[in-house]
Design a protein around this motif. Structure first.
Motif, PDB file in Angstrom:
ATOM      1  N   LEU A 146       0.830  -1.210   0.000  1.00 20.05           N
ATOM      2  CA  LEU A 146       0.000   0.000   0.000  1.00 20.05           C
ATOM      3  C   LEU A 146       0.864   1.259   0.000  1.00 20.05           C
ATOM      4  O   LEU A 146       0.602   2.196  -0.756  1.00 20.05           O
ATOM      5  N   LYS A 147       1.896   1.274   0.813  1.00 21.08           N
ATOM      6  CA  LYS A 147       2.804   2.429   0.840  1.00 21.08           C
ATOM      7  C   LYS A 147       3.466   2.620  -0.522  1.00 21.08           C
ATOM      8  O   LYS A 147       3.587   3.746  -1.021  1.00 21.08           O
ATOM      9  N   GLY A 148       3.904   1.525  -1.122  1.00 19.56           N
ATOM     10  CA  GLY A 148       4.522   1.604  -2.447  1.00 19.56           C
ATOM     11  C   GLY A 148       3.533   2.059  -3.509  1.00 19.56           C
ATOM     12  O   GLY A 148       3.878   2.834  -4.406  1.00 19.56           O
TER      13      GLY A 148
ATOM     14  N   GLU B 207      -4.746  -8.992   7.381  1.00 24.21           N
ATOM     15  CA  GLU B 207      -4.200  -9.268   8.709  1.00 24.21           C
ATOM     16  C   GLU B 207      -3.687  -8.008   9.408  1.00 24.21           C
ATOM     17  O   GLU B 207      -2.689  -8.050  10.122  1.00 24.21           O
ATOM     18  N   ALA B 208      -4.352  -6.905   9.189  1.00 25.72           N
ATOM     19  CA  ALA B 208      -3.966  -5.653   9.842  1.00 25.72           C
ATOM     20  C   ALA B 208      -4.676  -5.521  11.179  1.00 25.72           C
ATOM     21  O   ALA B 208      -5.758  -6.054  11.382  1.00 25.72           O
ATOM     22  N   GLY B 209      -4.046  -4.818  12.062  1.00 30.67           N
ATOM     23  CA  GLY B 209      -4.613  -4.515  13.363  1.00 30.67           C
ATOM     24  C   GLY B 209      -4.291  -3.067  13.707  1.00 30.67           C
ATOM     25  O   GLY B 209      -3.822  -2.295  12.862  1.00 30.67           O
TER      26      GLY B 209
ATOM     27  N   ASP C 232       1.063   2.555  12.308  1.00 26.49           N
ATOM     28  CA  ASP C 232       2.223   2.639  11.419  1.00 26.49           C
ATOM     29  C   ASP C 232       1.860   3.390  10.145  1.00 26.49           C
ATOM     30  O   ASP C 232       2.568   4.298   9.712  1.00 26.49           O
ATOM     31  N   PHE C 233       0.732   3.040   9.543  1.00 24.14           N
ATOM     32  CA  PHE C 233       0.321   3.658   8.287  1.00 24.14           C
ATOM     33  C   PHE C 233      -0.018   5.140   8.465  1.00 24.14           C
ATOM     34  O   PHE C 233       0.387   5.972   7.652  1.00 24.14           O
ATOM     35  N   VAL C 234      -0.722   5.465   9.502  1.00 26.73           N
ATOM     36  CA  VAL C 234      -1.101   6.866   9.731  1.00 26.73           C
ATOM     37  C   VAL C 234       0.144   7.728   9.957  1.00 26.73           C
ATOM     38  O   VAL C 234       0.246   8.832   9.415  1.00 26.73           O
TER      39      VAL C 234
ATOM     40  N   ALA D  24      -7.918   3.013  19.743  1.00 30.70           N
ATOM     41  CA  ALA D  24      -6.893   3.847  19.127  1.00 30.70           C
ATOM     42  C   ALA D  24      -5.751   4.087  20.094  1.00 30.70           C
ATOM     43  O   ALA D  24      -5.956   4.322  21.283  1.00 30.70           O
ATOM     44  N   THR D  25      -4.537   4.032  19.570  1.00 29.93           N
ATOM     45  CA  THR D  25      -3.359   4.308  20.395  1.00 29.93           C
ATOM     46  C   THR D  25      -3.260   5.822  20.623  1.00 29.93           C
ATOM     47  O   THR D  25      -3.945   6.607  19.965  1.00 29.93           O
ATOM     48  N   GLU D  26      -2.396   6.205  21.522  1.00 28.51           N
ATOM     49  CA  GLU D  26      -2.213   7.635  21.791  1.00 28.51           C
ATOM     50  C   GLU D  26      -1.757   8.366  20.539  1.00 28.51           C
ATOM     51  O   GLU D  26      -2.204   9.480  20.266  1.00 28.51           O
ATOM     52  N   ALA D  27      -0.877   7.745  19.752  1.00 26.08           N
ATOM     53  CA  ALA D  27      -0.403   8.364  18.518  1.00 26.08           C
ATOM     54  C   ALA D  27      -1.544   8.551  17.530  1.00 26.08           C
ATOM     55  O   ALA D  27      -1.623   9.555  16.829  1.00 26.08           O
TER      56      ALA D  27
END
Length: 136
Positions: free
Chosen positions: A65-67, A93-95, A101-103, A128-131
């Protein structure tokens, strides 16, 4: 700029995405891209937004996806906003860790290339994580 739209199924995420896309068309310059599964948004979003059905490509991983996004930018420097619907359907298989990481990658890539991102994730916002919370 990165905007993260999180919510459980049926919470209005796609409706919010359509609103955001059509608002961006009115207020932003440059090309816009929406990556989604299928073409269900075809009649809901402005025709000036390039709709990409990710099923036409063998995505499946975060690296791909990044590529893919990097390639879109390399082919068109005028892209000002990329909208991504249903992140979990796009990246197998994303969590929550992969979303974070993507954001963070989108934030860095967008800042370097003058692009904005809106990402829709079917997940309880409480997870959601703090980040990630900075982008909600």
């Amino acid at each position: 700029m990165v905007k993260l739209i999180m919510g459980l199924k049926g919470s209005g995420k796609t409706k919010q995405l359509v609103t955001d896309i059509n608002e961006a068309v009115k207020n932003e310059t440059g090309s816009m891209v929406c990556i989604e599964k299928g073409t269900k948004l075809r009649y809901d979003i402005d025709i000036r937004v390039r709709l990409i059905d990710y099923q036409e490509y063998s995505m499946g991983t975060l690296t791909f996806l990044k590529g893919f996004i990097s390639g879109l930018h390399a082919g068109n420097f005028d892209i000002s906003h990329i909208f991504i619907d249903s992140f979990y359907k796009l990246v197998e298989e994303a969590g929550v860790a992969e979303v974070e990481d993507f954001v963070l990658w989108c934030d860095k890539f967008g800042a370097a290339n003058n692009m904005s991102f809106t990402v829709v994730v079917s997940e309880d916002p409480e997870k959601a994580t703090e980040a990630m919370k900075a982008y909600l």
